[in-house]
Write a protein that holds these residues in place. Structure first.
Motif, PDB file in Angstrom:
ATOM      1  N   PHE A 152      -0.802   0.312  12.732  1.00  0.00           N
ATOM      2  CA  PHE A 152      -0.913   0.125  11.283  1.00  0.00           C
ATOM      3  C   PHE A 152      -1.962   1.065  10.679  1.00  0.00           C
ATOM      4  CE2 PHE A 152      -3.594  -1.894   8.045  1.00  0.00           C
ATOM      5  CZ  PHE A 152      -2.690  -2.071   7.019  1.00  0.00           C
ATOM      6  N   MET A 153      -3.065   1.244  11.400  1.00  0.00           N
ATOM      7  CA  MET A 153      -4.163   2.050  10.862  1.00  0.00           C
ATOM      8  C   MET A 153      -3.892   3.543  10.933  1.00  0.00           C
ATOM      9  SD  MET A 153      -7.734   0.476  12.154  1.00  0.00           S
ATOM     10  CE  MET A 153      -7.309  -0.038  13.794  1.00  0.00           C
ATOM     11  N   THR A 157      -8.837  -3.205   7.074  1.00  0.00           N
ATOM     12  CA  THR A 157      -7.892  -4.295   7.303  1.00  0.00           C
ATOM     13  C   THR A 157      -7.463  -4.313   8.764  1.00  0.00           C
ATOM     14  OG1 THR A 157      -7.078  -4.011   5.056  1.00  0.00           O
ATOM     15  CG2 THR A 157      -5.706  -5.294   6.547  1.00  0.00           C
ATOM     16  N   GLY A 158      -7.133  -3.134   9.293  1.00  0.00           N
ATOM     17  CA  GLY A 158      -6.719  -3.046  10.686  1.00  0.00           C
ATOM     18  C   GLY A 158      -7.844  -3.432  11.642  1.00  0.00           C
ATOM     19  N   ARG A 187      -1.914  -3.390  15.302  1.00  0.00           N
ATOM     20  CA  ARG A 187      -2.922  -3.149  14.262  1.00  0.00           C
ATOM     21  C   ARG A 187      -3.430  -1.714  14.329  1.00  0.00           C
ATOM     22  NH1 ARG A 187      -3.698  -8.935  15.983  1.00  0.00           N
ATOM     23  NH2 ARG A 187      -3.697  -7.886  17.971  1.00  0.00           N
ATOM     24  N   ASN A 225       0.795  -1.240   0.000  1.00  0.00           N
ATOM     25  CA  ASN A 225       0.000   0.000   0.000  1.00  0.00           C
ATOM     26  C   ASN A 225       0.818   1.275   0.000  1.00  0.00           C
ATOM     27  OD1 ASN A 225      -2.461  -1.113  -0.182  1.00  0.00           O
ATOM     28  ND2 ASN A 225      -2.999  -0.892   1.962  1.00  0.00           N
ATOM     29  N   SER A 240      -7.686   0.239   4.026  1.00  0.00           N
ATOM     30  CA  SER A 240      -6.603  -0.135   4.932  1.00  0.00           C
ATOM     31  C   SER A 240      -7.073  -0.104   6.381  1.00  0.00           C
ATOM     32  CB  SER A 240      -5.417   0.804   4.756  1.00  0.00           C
ATOM     33  OG  SER A 240      -4.957   0.741   3.438  1.00  0.00           O
ATOM     34  N   ILE A 241      -7.923   0.886   6.694  1.00  0.00           N
ATOM     35  CA  ILE A 241      -8.437   0.955   8.062  1.00  0.00           C
ATOM     36  C   ILE A 241      -9.280  -0.290   8.357  1.00  0.00           C
ATOM     37  CG2 ILE A 241      -9.944   2.256   9.601  1.00  0.00           C
ATOM     38  CD1 ILE A 241      -8.992   4.783   8.134  1.00  0.00           C
ATOM     39  N   ILE A 249      -9.872   4.473  -0.349  1.00  0.00           N
ATOM     40  CA  ILE A 249      -8.589   3.755  -0.308  1.00  0.00           C
ATOM     41  C   ILE A 249      -8.075   3.721   1.133  1.00  0.00           C
ATOM     42  CG2 ILE A 249      -6.160   3.940  -0.947  1.00  0.00           C
ATOM     43  CD1 ILE A 249      -7.069   4.860  -3.689  1.00  0.00           C
ATOM     44  N   MET A 250      -8.171   4.872   1.812  1.00  0.00           N
ATOM     45  CA  MET A 250      -7.741   4.916   3.211  1.00  0.00           C
ATOM     46  C   MET A 250      -8.605   3.970   4.055  1.00  0.00           C
ATOM     47  SD  MET A 250      -5.306   7.009   3.098  1.00  0.00           S
ATOM     48  CE  MET A 250      -4.898   7.135   1.385  1.00  0.00           C
ATOM     49  N   LEU A 251      -9.921   3.991   3.798  1.00  0.00           N
ATOM     50  CA  LEU A 251     -10.822   3.171   4.609  1.00  0.00           C
ATOM     51  C   LEU A 251     -10.622   1.682   4.359  1.00  0.00           C
ATOM     52  CD1 LEU A 251     -13.953   5.442   4.484  1.00  0.00           C
ATOM     53  CD2 LEU A 251     -12.822   4.653   6.544  1.00  0.00           C
ATOM     54  N   LEU A 287      -7.833  15.284   5.756  1.00  0.00           N
ATOM     55  CA  LEU A 287      -8.691  15.556   4.603  1.00  0.00           C
ATOM     56  C   LEU A 287     -10.012  16.164   5.046  1.00  0.00           C
ATOM     57  CD1 LEU A 287      -8.235  12.495   2.274  1.00  0.00           C
ATOM     58  CD2 LEU A 287      -7.517  14.827   1.905  1.00  0.00           C
ATOM     59  N   ILE A 337      -1.883  14.457  -1.507  1.00  0.00           N
ATOM     60  CA  ILE A 337      -3.082  15.260  -1.242  1.00  0.00           C
ATOM     61  C   ILE A 337      -2.893  16.084   0.021  1.00  0.00           C
ATOM     62  CG2 ILE A 337      -5.517  15.095  -0.669  1.00  0.00           C
ATOM     63  CD1 ILE A 337      -5.388  12.427  -2.314  1.00  0.00           C
ATOM     64  N   ILE A 379     -14.058   2.683  -4.372  1.00  0.00           N
ATOM     65  CA  ILE A 379     -12.951   1.727  -4.354  1.00  0.00           C
ATOM     66  C   ILE A 379     -12.993   0.940  -3.048  1.00  0.00           C
ATOM     67  CG2 ILE A 379     -10.434   1.513  -4.664  1.00  0.00           C
ATOM     68  CD1 ILE A 379     -11.570   2.872  -7.001  1.00  0.00           C
ATOM     69  N   VAL A 439      -9.979   8.716  -2.706  1.00  0.00           N
ATOM     70  CA  VAL A 439      -8.925   8.739  -1.694  1.00  0.00           C
ATOM     71  C   VAL A 439      -9.449   8.230  -0.356  1.00  0.00           C
ATOM     72  CG1 VAL A 439      -7.267  10.189  -0.541  1.00  0.00           C
ATOM     73  CG2 VAL A 439      -7.925  10.688  -2.876  1.00  0.00           C
ATOM     74  N   SER A 440     -10.634   8.702   0.044  1.00  0.00           N
ATOM     75  CA  SER A 440     -11.111   8.295   1.364  1.00  0.00           C
ATOM     76  C   SER A 440     -11.395   6.796   1.395  1.00  0.00           C
ATOM     77  CB  SER A 440     -12.344   9.090   1.776  1.00  0.00           C
ATOM     78  OG  SER A 440     -13.389   8.914   0.864  1.00  0.00           O
ATOM     79  N   TYR A 500      -3.476   6.080   7.967  1.00  0.00           N
ATOM     80  CA  TYR A 500      -4.685   6.231   7.158  1.00  0.00           C
ATOM     81  C   TYR A 500      -5.717   7.080   7.891  1.00  0.00           C
ATOM     82  CZ  TYR A 500      -2.297   2.320   5.036  1.00  0.00           C
ATOM     83  OH  TYR A 500      -1.338   1.526   4.472  1.00  0.00           O
ATOM     84  N   LEU A 555      -7.290  10.674   6.753  1.00  0.00           N
ATOM     85  CA  LEU A 555      -8.730  10.969   6.705  1.00  0.00           C
ATOM     86  C   LEU A 555      -9.052  12.216   7.529  1.00  0.00           C
ATOM     87  CD1 LEU A 555     -10.990   7.814   6.967  1.00  0.00           C
ATOM     88  CD2 LEU A 555     -10.682   9.382   5.081  1.00  0.00           C
TER      89      LEU A 555
END
Lengths: 434, 365
Positions: free
Chosen positions: A400-401, B149-150, A397, A292, B146-147, B142-144, A411, A302, B79, B139-140, A404, A408
């Motif tokens: 890891f998050m 996954t966690g 975990r 990723n 991975s989130i 794609i981030m979510l 953003l 961004i 996505i 974008v959001s 991201y 968010l």
């Protein structure tokens, strides 16, 4: 006189900040962040938070993300959204693994860039020549790249010594390392003095001047070069004009298609180069090695408001969080405390701007972060954040998050202030009526 | 009409030919005989039990494709289908196991509802961020992903894990009465989920073509300005669409869960959302098209399973899938442009012939 003079504009924060040159604002911002980190390191008793080792590791981990982000910058500044960065990076890792095995680390870097470039050409062909939707093409490239690398790895690595269908043989030889003479020692001495703030800043400076791989040096140099190329040369002006108003650029004789091709090809090579640095750090190609990072590069882009300095900062932040996770539990706890301090600062900033609601939300988040730092298991969430109630290890975990989640968060609070190129992501055909 | 059909078939045909050619070149370069590899693949799938297996997989991919296509129809790129279905599948699996005292069909209904609610709720996050804060959904999501996954890893490891199983992290299995039935056909088990998938496809068709909401959705995708002018609230549309996409996304994992794995474990299929994107793109977001796309992907996957035994890397199937996808999306675009140009040419020729038929006008003046 009193009737003719214009009322002085109110001193809003934005205006106050604009009275200073940009470099001063950025420099002050950087020092302020370091200051918060020093406090966090002191309070949480986590010297690792500002050690040169942590910053060095952060730099290494930031390089692949930064390269992907920089690649995204070229493409999107020319108006082509590049979701395919992840796939281009994946191709870069395979090519680097293969070339590195045969001819060593320098060949790995070149081959990685070429691997990314090939998919860059494909993306340009689809989006620029054939006018396919940029997201669609990018997604397709990501899927194709996984298939191609798996096939190639299965075909060429299986049965070789130290390799398998998902592992390349080790890269032959190491990339030489390099420390800036004198400065590295000076900062090292300062760091050892254990002076509040000064030693912390020295730790940062030592981290970015000591034991650098040449790949890292190249990556670092690429940022100012990109800034110069895109904002100070005719080529850069033309490239950016294709991302803002392609029809206007076309009417002035800018070869829009060609500029977009060049931009997407540079984009692919940078992403591939980023993949190659991953391979050099691990010593071999591994399937799924990019994990990723191409998408994180996109996030850094961004985050960084489509500017090279911003991309570097975003990538640095992700790399730093990653590095601390690998180092020690205290460091991660210190980082949580730093997060709380940063949120408080942001809340105060928004309060100054009279955006009370935003300030209140950020303040609330700061409280949550502070409570998380304290980890009182008797409180209602118990040890949700930690591995167990009496542990000081934050669950991997959750770590890891975090990047991201941070993306968010940024953003959702800053998306109105971010400004992407005006024609970014739009399919443009020569001669079209706007 | 006939021409329209030709245009519709030109792109997939081109994609098939090019990908087979690319696959052949890859095989040749790798020192294998493409003819033999393709023959082995064909012989392997050319049987009833293979067809049944392919159909089972097609059903999984089809639901994923529909979930993605709902958003794509209005140029909303969800996505995040991948994250939505994994989170939904985990929670639904845990709920189903917890409700093991209920009658089987009630468990199934609860599990399905749970997955839809979780998928929809998780998809509401990027929807709200887009509507309220102007955050781009690509974008959001794609981030979510991975989130998600966690979150799933965290929940599975710490709260929902079946402690009696040691080596594998898994939820408690669903009671057998809550499994969807399978029927043996030609030595393979046909899964009941196939019929659910068909029902979802019919629902998708009715929604798009026979309902006001579907009309608004298509119009918002094709001409947002016109949609707004006719009274469609774009923000509400974004929110409704992405939530609906998430609701269907929640169902993606239900085929594997209720019909095959019966628990959410580490080996639960993980990238169905991205396969869904592929098949939605291949099928042009059309209910029948997605089915064909899903079938093609499932077919290739099944056929390439034989390859290892004839000494060819199995991943050639991945290359075929990827190439078909990229060639198809390019070819669709080319054909669309060619068709538009042909229409302009026809109209011009018609106007010309009318002009030629009445030449006297200019001469007499």
């Amino acid at each position: 006189m009193s009737t003719t003079t214009l009322a002085p504009s109110p001193a809003t924060p934005a205006r106050v900040l604009k009275t200073f040159p940009r470099w001063a604002v950025m420099g002050f911002g950087g020092l302020f962040v370091m200051f918060l980190l020093s406090i966090a390191a002191e309070v949480a008793d986590a010297p690792d938070l500002t050690s040169s080792g942590a910053f060095g590791a952060a730099l290494r981990l930031a390089v692949p993300i930064g390269m992907a982000g920089l690649g995204g910058l070229y493409a999107e500044r020319a108006g082509v959204v590049n979701i395919g960065l992840e796939g281009m990076m994946t191709m870069g890792t395979w090519m680097a693994g293969w070339a590195g095995w045969h001819w060593g680390p320098w060949a790995a870097l070149v081959a990685g860039a070429i691997g990314g470039l090939m998919f860059g050409v494909l993306h340009a062909l689809a989006t620029v020549t054939f006018g396919v939707n940029h997201i669609v093409s990018g997604v397709a490239i990501n899927i194709l790249a996984v298939g191609v690398t798996r096939f190639l790895a299965e075909q060429l690595f299986t049965g070789e010594q130290g390799a398998s269908a998902s592992l390349s043989p080790p890269v032959s030889g190491d990339m030489p390392q390099f420390s800036v003479p004198l400065l590295s020692d000076l900062f090292g001495w300062l760091e050892d003095q254990d002076w509040f703030f000064i030693s912390d800043v020295a730790g940062f400076l030592k981290g970015i001047t000591t034991d650098l791989s040449w790949a890292t040096v190249i990556a670092m140099v690429l940022f100012p070069i990109t800034g110069y190329l895109l904002w100070r040369t005719a080529f850069g002006l033309r490239l950016r004009s294709c991302g803002e108003r392609p029809s206007a650029a076309d009417s002035l004789g800018v070869p829009v298609y060609r500029m977009k091709y060049v931009a997407v090809m540079i984009s692919g090579s940078l992403a591939g180069f980023g993949g190659a640095t991953l391979v050099l750090q691990a010593g071999q190609f591994r399937e799924g090695q990019t994990a990723n990072r191409g998408f994180l590069g996109l996030a850094a882009l961004i985050f960084g408001n489509w500017r090279p300095g911003g991309v570097a900062a975003g990538a640095g932040l992700f790399g730093y969080a990653d590095a601390l996770q690998l180092r020690s539990d205290e460091a991660v706890r210190g980082l949580v405390l730093f997060g709380a301090l940063a949120l408080v600062s942001a809340a105060l900033f928004f309060l100054w701007q009279r955006r009370t609601r935003t300030a209140a939300i950020l303040g609330g988040l700061a409280v949550v972060a502070y409570l998380a730092y304290l980890n009182r298991p008797d409180w209602f969430w118990g040890a949700w954040l930690y591995e167990s109630a009496d542990s000081l290890t934050i669950d991997t975990r959750i770590v890891f998050m975090t990047p991201y989640l941070v993306t968010l968060l940024v953003l959702s609070f800053a998306s109105q202030r971010l400004r992407m190129p005006a024609a970014d992501g739009l399919v443009w055909r020569k001669g079209q009526v706007e | 009409m006939k021409r329209k059909l030709t245009y519709a078939l030109a792109a997939p045909a081109l994609a098939a030919v090019v990908s087979l050619a690319v696959g052949a070149v890859a095989l040749l370069l790798a020192g294998h005989s493409p003819a033999e590899a393709y023959k082995a693949m064909w012989q392997y799938v050319d049987s009833l039990d293979s067809l049944v297996n392919v159909l089972n997989r097609t059903a999984w991919y089809y639901v994923a494709g529909v979930a993605v296509a709902i958003g794509f129809k209005m140029n909303l790129f969800n996505i995040g289908v991948d994250g939505q279905y994994r989170l939904a599948a985990l929670l639904a699996a845990a709920l189903g196991a917890a409700l093991s005292d209920l009658p089987g069909f009630l468990i199934i209904i609860c599990v399905l509802l749970c997955s839809m609610v979780v998928g929809g709720a998780y998809a509401a996050i990027p929807g709200l961020l887009k509507v309220k804060r102007g955050v781009n959904e690509v974008v959001s999501t794609i981030m979510l992903n991975s989130i998600a996954t966690g979150i799933t890893a965290l929940l599975l490891a710490r709260y929902l894990r079946d402690e009696s199983v040691e080596l594998v992290r898994t939820t408690e299995p669903l009671p057998e009465k809550a499994w969807l039935p399978t029927w043996e056909i030609g030595g393979a088990e046909l899964q009941a989920w196939v019929f659910f998938a068909v029902a979802i496809g019919i629902g998708f068709y009715i929604l798009l073509q026979r309902m006001r909401f579907g009309y608004d959705l298509r119009m918002s995708g094709q001409n947002p300005a016109a949609a707004k002018a006719s009274g469609v609230d774009p923000n509400a549309m974004v929110l409704k669409t992405i939530i609906l996409s998430g609701v269907v996304a929640g169902l993606i994992g239900m085929g594997p869960l209720l019909n095959e794995f019966h628990a959410f474990a580490d080996q639960f299929p993980t990238t169905l959302g991205f396969t869904g994107i592929s098949v939605a793109l291949l099928g042009r977001n059309n209910p029948i098209g997605i089915a064909i796309g899903a079938f093609v992907f499932a077919f290739i996957e099944r056929a390439s399973q034989i390859l290892n035994s004839v000494g060819v890397p199995q991943s050639i199937g991945r290359i075929l899938q990827g190439t078909i996808l990229i060639v198809a999306v390019i070819a669709f675009e080319v054909v669309k442009r060619y068709a538009a140009a042909a229409e302009v040419r026809d109209a011009a020729a018609k106007a010309q012939s009318r002009h030629d038929a009445a030449p006297a006008l200019g001469a007499t003046a």
